[in-house]
Enzyme design. Sequence first.
Site, mmCIF file in Angstrom:
data_model
loop_
_atom_site.group_PDB
_atom_site.id
_atom_site.type_symbol
_atom_site.label_atom_id
_atom_site.label_comp_id
_atom_site.label_asym_id
_atom_site.label_seq_id
_atom_site.Cartn_x
_atom_site.Cartn_y
_atom_site.Cartn_z
ATOM 1 N N HIS A 109 -40.808 6.320 -46.964
ATOM 2 C CA HIS A 109 -39.689 6.253 -47.911
ATOM 3 C C HIS A 109 -40.150 5.963 -49.350
ATOM 4 O O HIS A 109 -39.474 5.255 -50.093
ATOM 5 C CB HIS A 109 -38.626 5.256 -47.429
ATOM 6 C CG HIS A 109 -39.109 3.837 -47.269
ATOM 7 N ND1 HIS A 109 -38.580 2.978 -46.345
ATOM 8 C CD2 HIS A 109 -40.047 3.128 -47.930
ATOM 9 C CE1 HIS A 109 -39.188 1.802 -46.447
ATOM 10 N NE2 HIS A 109 -40.069 1.866 -47.406
ATOM 11 N N HIS B 234 -36.769 -3.800 -50.749
ATOM 12 C CA HIS B 234 -37.941 -4.101 -51.568
ATOM 13 C C HIS B 234 -37.524 -4.985 -52.736
ATOM 14 O O HIS B 234 -37.538 -4.564 -53.885
ATOM 15 C CB HIS B 234 -38.573 -2.818 -52.088
ATOM 16 C CG HIS B 234 -38.933 -1.856 -51.003
ATOM 17 N ND1 HIS B 234 -38.005 -1.076 -50.358
ATOM 18 C CD2 HIS B 234 -40.119 -1.554 -50.426
ATOM 19 C CE1 HIS B 234 -38.608 -0.338 -49.441
ATOM 20 N NE2 HIS B 234 -39.888 -0.604 -49.457
ATOM 21 N N HIS C 70 -50.692 2.646 -46.618
ATOM 22 C CA HIS C 70 -50.706 2.447 -48.068
ATOM 23 C C HIS C 70 -50.914 0.976 -48.412
ATOM 24 O O HIS C 70 -50.522 0.099 -47.656
ATOM 25 C CB HIS C 70 -49.459 2.998 -48.766
ATOM 26 C CG HIS C 70 -48.117 2.389 -48.443
ATOM 27 N ND1 HIS C 70 -47.614 2.249 -47.174
ATOM 28 C CD2 HIS C 70 -47.136 1.920 -49.263
ATOM 29 C CE1 HIS C 70 -46.389 1.730 -47.235
ATOM 30 N NE2 HIS C 70 -46.078 1.504 -48.484
ATOM 31 N N GLU D 250 -45.263 -1.714 -42.766
ATOM 32 C CA GLU D 250 -43.910 -1.139 -42.636
ATOM 33 C C GLU D 250 -43.748 -0.340 -41.342
ATOM 34 O O GLU D 250 -42.633 -0.143 -40.880
ATOM 35 C CB GLU D 250 -43.586 -0.233 -43.832
ATOM 36 C CG GLU D 250 -43.381 -1.007 -45.128
ATOM 37 C CD GLU D 250 -42.948 -0.108 -46.283
ATOM 38 O OE1 GLU D 250 -42.381 -0.629 -47.230
ATOM 39 O OE2 GLU D 250 -43.197 1.123 -46.245
#
Lengths: 134, 280
Positions: free
Chosen positions: B12, B59, B193, B240
């Site tokens: 996302h 976030h 990431h 995540e």
Amino acid sequence: MKQDIHEYLAELEDIPGTRIYTASRARKGYWINQFAMSLMKDDNRKRFKADERVYLDAWKLSEEAKQALLARDYNRLLDLGGNVYFLSKLFSTDGLSFAEAVSTMTDMTFPEYRDMMLKGGRSPVGNRSIKGGY
Amino acid sequence: MARITAGVASSHVPLLGVAVDQGKDRDDYFGPIFVGYDWTREWEKQQKPDVVILVYNDHASAFDANIIPTFAIGCGESYKSADEGWGPRPVPDVEGHADLAWHIAQSLILDDFDMTIINEMDVDHGLTVPLSMMFGQSEKWPVKVVPLAVNVVTYPVPSGNRCWALGEAIARAVASFPEDLNVQIWGTGGMSHQLQGPRAGLLNREWDNKFLDMLESDDDAARYIPHIEYLRETGSEGIEMVMWLVMRGALGRRVKTLHRHYHIPCSNTAIGHIVLEPAE
Ligand SMILES: [Fe+2]
């Protein structure tokens, strides 16, 4: 399968070039992150840009944290308990892309960093564990 | 009766939302990413799900550093796009399904999951980018959404095993909802990431693909991957991927893979996308 919390936390500190946002960092950096969060409002972004120092002085921040924020020293801010998702509000206030802001925490320039990403990113080899060196 | 008909997982990355909003999604950089979603966009048009249970993380948008719910469920009527520092994304409001959401919340609590209930919140790229990836630009989202927010920011985050078990409990909750609804569950975020520190930019194609293989299999080994493995192998934000396990847990033991896509890079991140269907 429950893991011992001390073991768990010790492992999190064993990753090269990484500050996992643990409870102790979250406690330490609480006001850095809350300050950053305030930049989600356009009014606050304008007030911050008008006089950064004055805006920062209104928050319960150490002088060290204020200096790091003024200097956009993101590695220092991570050490002081800043979290990147909160700090990203400062990236966007500065008009910086996420990748460009992130590149300032590495030993590369932004073009070098971008190039590394296009070539498949940083390899995990040798970057997984400080103690293990693998 | 309501039923979970499929599971979808997707990265996302905020930049994907920018690409859609600014019409850059077919250029040289973004084209190879978006082409992997064409299949899914067509499929979604045929599937016409009524509701998506969208597992994502906030976030630092709806939740600040003050209150940190491990698992939170949106039970409101609608949600606006959050201002993440450069103004809200120009996307439609997200319509909730309050009846189903409250039913799931109550069922989960009785099933030993101590959920936090949210009535009002704004939703950030974690939720709106997957909608854009699956439905493109539109005046109105074609589905109702039950947002399910997982803390993957402040440690300890929930274990993979707990996320998987939450998915199993969500499937039980949905199956006991009396209305006839076609429900999908989406897991979002990842894949590899790292957005912080000198190690930023870490990607791991091999590990990511191994994880996708695990999701496709009848084996539930993925639920036992410890946090430290995600962090070492896939970067600090690779964690995540535990949210994909909520989706996988909700599909039952055997699944059929309908579609799979992987691309490196999008900004700092490896893009992964998979569509699964329960096979039991
Ligand atoms: Fe995310």
